[in-house]
Enzyme design. Structure first.
Site: not given
Lengths: 387, 88
Positions: A210, A329
């Site tokens: 939701a 990264c």
């Protein structure tokens, strides 16, 4: 609930709806009402319990109407991830006698891939189907894998949660029907943003969260169609979170009522970025299907050569713009997003932009102003601007 | 491991070949190392990039696609992943 204007609220410049956006006002109202009136355990046979049960049944009915199934086929696990775990565990266990194999795509949500690992840990097998450059399923490979003996279940997302590319569900359904294999779809990138019709799709299992359509946390959606062989390995006696379910349903009804115009509006915002960003920035890899008809409307993922995305996210955050990244990264491991890798995309310097109900033209104007400047600055600082 | 001055470059037996040693360098540095050498390399040059960063496996072929260069595959050189790029 008043409208949201101030930038301190975090909504202005918020472009990460796919991770869970601000609550829809209808969800706030439903939560408030349910906390006051439906606090009891819905399984209890007294007045307060019946009151909670009524609200839960209404939520089931609303979600069922939206996706085109029966209310008793819908339940509300505590999250989208929990819904996926339940769908795959139940679907695989229900067909254990047919075979040990799960067939799924290489670009599924990590919840599906983690459930696949759990399945393998308990002696099952997983076949991962590759995708093309747009992260779209290789249908020939899928057909071969599903047609092989011993396949218990297939799982294919409706559209990709990172790059937006829609999967060929009509073909997936036809392949599975021919092979007699039930299938699950993770509709997380579609529900609330485009029409979902489980009867047309023909899937046995569907899951969503939701939070992606402005609902609260604490409400996943699981659909199990009648007649599906479905066995949950462990007893599931946790009562459903009635306020979360009621708010999830209220938000879904609200966004579905405006879906056609919202689809056009959000698609136009994303198309502006897809057109304008390459004009303003060299060395950009736009990922996902270039054809808008082949994508859900709310997502754009792109990568910039020579940038480290952690620095880019930091600069954007400082400018009040919230996006996320699939680059290595920005993860705890050194591995980039499995979706970007499977699609052969450039994985460094990556950002994902996802728009939603409260995104405005001004948010996109700002991103179009800030992003080229910050990319150019970072490249100049690393001496890569001439490359 | 290379420093700020850029990656090691040495002729690998022929003037049309370059070796870029990006071992120990993290994304996006291996691709930057490659792009710097590529910028100065004549057409036809074969550049070999040694890289142990996992993202290099995806980013070097993607860089070739974006920059109109030819990715000629990956091989193992003394236990390190080596990516071959032909300059157009």
């Amino acid at each position: 609930m008043g409208g949201v204007q101030a930038s301190e609220d975090g909504v202005t410049g918020f472009l990460d709806y796919a991770s869970g956006g601000p609550l829809h006002p209808a969800a706030v109202e439903a939560l408030h009402n349910a906390w006051v009136t439906a606090w009891a355990d819905p399984s209890r046979r007294y007045r307060a319990g019946r009151q909670a049960r009524l609200l839960l049944d209404a939520a089931r009915q609303a979600v069922a109407d939206t996706v085109g199934c029966q209310p008793d086929e819908i339940s509300f696990p505590p999250s989208g991830v929990a819904a996926v775990q339940r769908a795959l565990a139940g679907g695989l266990a229900g067909r254990r006698r047919t075979g040990p194999t799960l067939v799924t795509s290489a670009v599924e949500h990590s919840a599906v891939l983690h459930a696949a690992e759990t399945h393998e840990d308990s002696g099952g097998q997983t076949v991962l189907i590759p995708v093309n450059r747009y992260a779209r399923l290789d249908l020939t490979a899928f057909q071969q894998a599903v047609g092989a003996p011993g396949v218990a279940l297939a799982s294919v997302q409706s559209a990709n949660q990172e790059v937006g590319t829609r999967q060929p569900l009509a073909e997936v359904a036809a392949v599975c029907r021919t092979a007699g294999v039930p299938w699950h779809t993770d509709a997380g990138a579609s529900l609330g943003y485009e029409r979902v019709d489980v009867t047309a799709w023909g899937c046995a299992l569907l899951t969503a969260d939701a939070r992606t359509w402005g609902g609260p946390s604490g409400a996943g959606v699981l659909m199990v169609r009648r007649g599906t062989r479905f066995v949950l390995p462990s007893a599931d006696d946790e009562p459903e979170n009635v306020p979360a379910a009621a708010a999830a349903a209220a938000a879904l009804l609200a966004v579905t009522a405006e879906q056609e115009s919202e689809h056009r509006r959000l698609a136009a915002l994303i198309e502006r970025l897809r057109t304008e960003l390459p004009r303003r920035i060299d060395g950009i890899d736009l990922i996902g299907d270039p054809d808008p008809a082949g994508r859900v409307p709310q997502l754009l993922t792109c990568s910039f050569l020579y940038l480290d995305s952690e620095s880019l996210l930091e600069r954007l955050d400082r400018a009040g713009i919230a996006v996320t990244s699939g680059s290595a990264c920005t993860t705890d491991t050194l591995e980039p997003s499995h979706v970007l890798a499977a699609a052969g995309a450039f994985t460094a310097g990556n950002i994902r932009v996802s728009v939603g109900a409260q995104t405005t033209n001004a948010d996109i104007d700002r991103l179009l102003a800030v992003l080229p400047t910050e990319v150019a600055r970072l490249r100049a600082e690393s001496g890569t601007d001439a490359l | 491991v290379t420093g700020e001055s850029g990656p090691d470059q040495e002729g690998a037996g022929s003037p049309d070949e370059r070796l870029v040693d990006s071992r120990g360098r993290r994304c996006p540095l291996p691709v930057i190392d490659l792009a710097k050498v590529a910028a100065a390399a004549p057409s036809g040059t074969l550049i070999t990039v040694l890289a142990d960063d996992p993202a290099a496996r995806y980013d070097i072929p993607a860089w070739c696609r974006m920059r109109g260069q030819t990715f000629e595959g990956e091989r193992d050189i003394d236990g390190a992943a080596a990516y071959l790029v032909r300059i157009s």
